[in-house]
Design a protein around this motif. Structure first.
Motif, short mmCIF file in Angstrom:
data_model
loop_
_atom_site.label_atom_id
_atom_site.label_comp_id
_atom_site.label_asym_id
_atom_site.label_seq_id
_atom_site.Cartn_x
_atom_site.Cartn_y
_atom_site.Cartn_z
N ARG A 8 48.02 39.94 74.26
CA ARG A 8 49.05 39.33 75.11
C ARG A 8 48.60 39.13 76.55
NH1 ARG A 8 53.29 43.95 74.36
NH2 ARG A 8 51.68 45.37 73.73
N TRP A 9 47.53 39.79 76.95
CA TRP A 9 47.00 39.63 78.31
C TRP A 9 45.88 38.60 78.36
CZ3 TRP A 9 47.85 44.51 76.15
CH2 TRP A 9 49.01 45.14 76.62
N GLY A 10 45.58 37.99 77.24
CA GLY A 10 44.53 36.97 77.20
C GLY A 10 43.15 37.52 76.92
N GLY A 11 43.06 38.83 76.63
CA GLY A 11 41.76 39.42 76.30
C GLY A 11 41.38 39.10 74.86
N GLN A 12 40.16 38.64 74.67
CA GLN A 12 39.71 38.31 73.31
C GLN A 12 39.45 39.59 72.54
OE1 GLN A 12 36.96 34.98 72.80
NE2 GLN A 12 35.72 36.34 71.54
N VAL A 13 40.07 39.73 71.38
CA VAL A 13 39.88 40.93 70.56
C VAL A 13 39.06 40.66 69.32
CG1 VAL A 13 41.97 42.05 71.40
CG2 VAL A 13 42.09 40.65 69.34
N TYR A 14 38.85 39.37 68.99
CA TYR A 14 38.08 39.03 67.79
C TYR A 14 37.52 37.62 67.93
CZ TYR A 14 36.95 38.01 62.94
OH TYR A 14 36.30 37.67 61.78
N GLU A 15 36.31 37.44 67.40
CA GLU A 15 35.71 36.11 67.29
C GLU A 15 34.78 36.10 66.10
OE1 GLU A 15 33.76 32.95 70.25
OE2 GLU A 15 32.60 34.80 70.08
N ASP A 16 34.84 35.01 65.34
CA ASP A 16 33.87 34.79 64.27
C ASP A 16 33.55 33.30 64.27
OD1 ASP A 16 32.14 35.22 62.21
OD2 ASP A 16 33.63 35.92 60.79
N LEU A 17 32.30 32.99 63.96
CA LEU A 17 31.81 31.62 64.02
C LEU A 17 31.22 31.20 62.67
CD1 LEU A 17 29.82 32.07 67.35
CD2 LEU A 17 32.13 31.16 67.11
N SER A 25 36.15 38.51 53.66
CA SER A 25 35.30 39.53 54.26
C SER A 25 35.01 39.22 55.73
CB SER A 25 33.99 39.66 53.50
OG SER A 25 33.19 38.49 53.66
N ARG A 26 35.29 37.99 56.16
CA ARG A 26 35.00 37.59 57.53
C ARG A 26 36.24 37.50 58.41
NH1 ARG A 26 30.15 34.35 57.78
NH2 ARG A 26 30.51 34.30 60.00
#
Length: 66
Positions: A8-17, A25-26
């Protein structure tokens, strides 16, 4: 092309490419910074690339409850 999840503060908690659809699994396992994410609303953005090469930005939210 990617899946990104933010708190909610705009912090990225996850990324997958660059992963295939329906590859469970991803996906996001509900963790943020190595710990189970706290309850709240998280926002996701996914850039989807279709077989014909076109792309679409899909966005929404997911609520974590425990």
């Amino acid at each position: 092309d990617y899946l990104r999840i933010y708190d909610r503060w705009g912090g990225q908690v996850y990324e997958d490419l660059d992963f295939l659809p329906n590859d469970y699994s991803r996906g996001w396992d509900g963790r943020a910074k190595g710990k189970i994410a706290g309850p709240g609303v998280y926002v996701y953005y996914a850039l989807v690339r279709y077989v014909d090469g076109t792309t679409e930005l899909v966005k929404g939210d997911v609520t974590v409850m425990w």
